[in-house]
Design an enzyme around this catalytic site. Structure first.
Site, PDB file in Angstrom:
ATOM      1  CB  SER A 322      31.676  39.704  67.041  1.00  0.00           C
ATOM      2  OG  SER A 322      32.745  39.127  67.761  1.00  0.00           O
ATOM      3  CD1 TRP A 325      35.942  45.621  67.724  1.00  0.00           C
ATOM      4  CD2 TRP A 325      36.906  43.648  68.132  1.00  0.00           C
ATOM      5  NE1 TRP A 325      36.795  45.790  68.788  1.00  0.00           N
ATOM      6  CE2 TRP A 325      37.397  44.585  69.061  1.00  0.00           C
ATOM      7  CE3 TRP A 325      37.365  42.336  68.201  1.00  0.00           C
ATOM      8  CZ2 TRP A 325      38.319  44.256  70.041  1.00  0.00           C
ATOM      9  CZ3 TRP A 325      38.292  42.005  69.173  1.00  0.00           C
ATOM     10  CH2 TRP A 325      38.758  42.956  70.082  1.00  0.00           C
ATOM     11  CG  HIS A 326      37.928  39.196  66.161  1.00  0.00           C
ATOM     12  ND1 HIS A 326      36.607  39.204  66.561  1.00  0.00           N
ATOM     13  CD2 HIS A 326      38.632  38.692  67.220  1.00  0.00           C
ATOM     14  CE1 HIS A 326      36.523  38.724  67.793  1.00  0.00           C
ATOM     15  NE2 HIS A 326      37.717  38.405  68.211  1.00  0.00           N
ATOM     16  N   GLY A 327      39.119  41.936  62.520  1.00  0.00           N
ATOM     17  CA  GLY A 327      40.068  42.256  61.468  1.00  0.00           C
ATOM     18  C   GLY A 327      39.414  42.559  60.142  1.00  0.00           C
ATOM     19  CG  PHE A 480      42.386  41.070  66.512  1.00  0.00           C
ATOM     20  CD1 PHE A 480      42.512  40.985  65.138  1.00  0.00           C
ATOM     21  CD2 PHE A 480      42.500  39.907  67.262  1.00  0.00           C
ATOM     22  CE1 PHE A 480      42.736  39.773  64.513  1.00  0.00           C
ATOM     23  CE2 PHE A 480      42.708  38.680  66.636  1.00  0.00           C
ATOM     24  CZ  PHE A 480      42.834  38.621  65.271  1.00  0.00           C
TER      25      PHE A 480
END
Length: 480
Positions: A322, A325-327, A480
């Site tokens: 997770s 996934w954000h960056g 994102f």
């Protein structure tokens, strides 16, 4: 086109009026209009991004059909993995190529080996993480036999590209959104008014709370080495409210906008800063993403059925993924790791399902125990957000190191304006009062005399008009 821009203020009423004017012409025409509006909305950022969105849509649409018609499990599995690989491949190239290349070079440099890798200078297509996850969930659900493929291309394209959720969610499921797209919709005045009210509160969160908190947070984080612990603490606190106001504000506007067209989107926030433990926080923050990882990663890994070690392992995996996934930055990975670390005690002690209802339900004030639980959970969240906001791991540790020293008890430099602090207090008070609704002002004023109720809405509109920037300001989750 930003939700908080004048362009959108013209775009939305035009599409809304056209949409209901052609209602008598049938559902198909309405869906075509929404799809055309969605493609226009998306192309306003960069028309070249539109081709990638359409390619992703075509890939998953035809993959779904071909998997359904496949004569053998082997062919079905091949088609499934082809779609997953291509989807993740595009996401990897646009979002993570430079990160992996730079990390590889840095790793080898520690051993005295110099590598040269070419970086690619590309603009990250807005919303790619969100519509990629829409398509992935659709293909996975077909492969697992949970749904049948959608054969109407317009309806499927609208599921992927519906403009309120296209660039920053909520991350929808075909099982939830596609049936609504295929069902005739009748104008519901009360639903439309409710949508307008939610849009209004979302704009307040973004324009008044997030954008004003951003000024102070940016000042502190951009020059963090210049400030004392008390100032750094205020900067971290301002970012904590900024990201909540920004992202939950976007979700409110998206959900409210969809209601204007007779469509219900998944709830994305449920007053997370009133959580009593980290497990509850993650049931209330970015709900559509958390549930996506639970259904498509955590449960396939074994979920909570295995032994304690497996549950701990699976928890770290989904939180680190997770974060990634954000960056493409190690700060996001550490942020995910920290959240996993914070939630592990409740998993070990099997208390992670203790707080399923909103705090102090049916009561005006929380108990002392609930208050302390909220304060401790909120404090852990603020610490984790420092890594999320920092430009590097080094800066995050520098801030935390400077935060926990004697300067924390000194007067802060350039404190936020008193009026901003007052607005934050009022904002949190309204959120607390309205915490049992789907959004804070859902039920505020419904029993008031009309003149009082509309005065309340007018005050919010005036505040938004006073603070709104002409061209709008970007939402954090666009990156994102």
């Amino acid at each position: 086109m930003l939700f908080n821009s004048l362009n959108f203020a013209f775009f939305l009423p035009i599409i809304f009026c056209l949409y209901w004017l052609i209602n008598k012409n049938g559902l198909k025409i309405q869906n075509i209009l929404l799809l055309a509006a969605s493609y226009y909305f998306y192309s306003c950022w960069d028309y070249r991004f539109l081709f990638l969105l359409i390619f992703s849509t075509l890939l998953d649409y035809f993959t779904g059909l071909k998997m359904e018609d496949a004569k053998s499990l082997k062919l079905k599995r091949f088609l499934f993995w082809l779609s997953v690989t291509v989807n993740l491949g595009f996401l990897g190239v646009f979002k993570y190529y430079n990160f992996f290349a730079e990390s590889l070079i840095s790793s080898f440099s520690h051993f005295g080996i110099t590598l040269h890798a070419s970086a690619i200078n590309v603009i990250l297509p807005v919303g790619i993480s969100f519509y990629t996850f829409h398509g992935l969930s659709y293909v996975i659900d077909i492969y697992k036999g949970r749904i049948k493929p959608e054969r109407n291309f317009v309806d499927y394209s609208l599921f992927v590209s519906f403009f309120p959720l296209l660039v920053a969610g909520p991350i929808e499921r075909a099982t939830h959104l596609l049936p609504q797209i295929k069902q005739k919709r009748v104008f519901d005045y009360s639903k439309a008014i409710d949508g307008c009210r939610q849009i209004l509160w979302g704009l307040f969160k973004k324009v008044i709370i997030a954008d004003n908190c951003a000024e102070y947070a940016n000042m502190v984080f951009n020059h963090s080495s210049n400030y004392t612990g008390s100032t750094l603490a205020l900067g971290a606190l301002m970012f904590t409210f900024q990201i909540y106001g920004d992202f939950s504000g976007y979700s409110d506007i998206a959900i409210g906008t969809a209601k204007l067209f007779g469509i219900d989107l998944l709830r994305n926030f449920a007053f997370p800063y009133f959580s009593r433990d980290m497990a509850e926080f993650w049931r209330r923050w970015h709900i559509s993403l958390s549930s996506w990882f639970k259904d498509y990663l955590y449960i396939p890994l074994g979920g909570s059925k295995g032994n304690l070690w497996m549950r701990i392992r699976n928890t770290f995996i989904i939180f680190i993924v997770s974060g990634f996934w954000h960056g493409a930055n190690w700060t996001f990975i550490i942020w995910g790791f920290l959240n996993a670390l914070f939630i592990i005690p409740s998993i070990v002690m099997k208390t992670n399902r203790n707080n399923l209802e909103i705090v102090a339900q049916g009561r005006l004030l929380p108990s002392f125990k609930e208050l302390m639980q909220m304060v401790s959970t909120f404090s852990l969240t603020v610490i984790a957000w420092i890594f999320f906001r920092s430009a590097s791991i080094g800066q995050a540790f520098q801030i935390i190191g400077d935060l926990f020293n004697r300067s924390l008890f000194t007067a802060p430099h350039n404190p936020p304006r008193p009026v901003m602090l007052l607005i934050l207090v009022v904002f949190m008070a309204v959120e607390w009062i309205g915490r049992e609704g789907r959004y804070a002002i859902e039920n505020v004023g419904l029993r008031w005399p009309p003149i009082l109720r509309w005065s309340f809405y007018s005050i919010i509109i005036v505040f938004i008009g006073m603070y709104m920037q002409t061209g709008g300001s970007d939402f954090i989750y666009f990156q994102f």
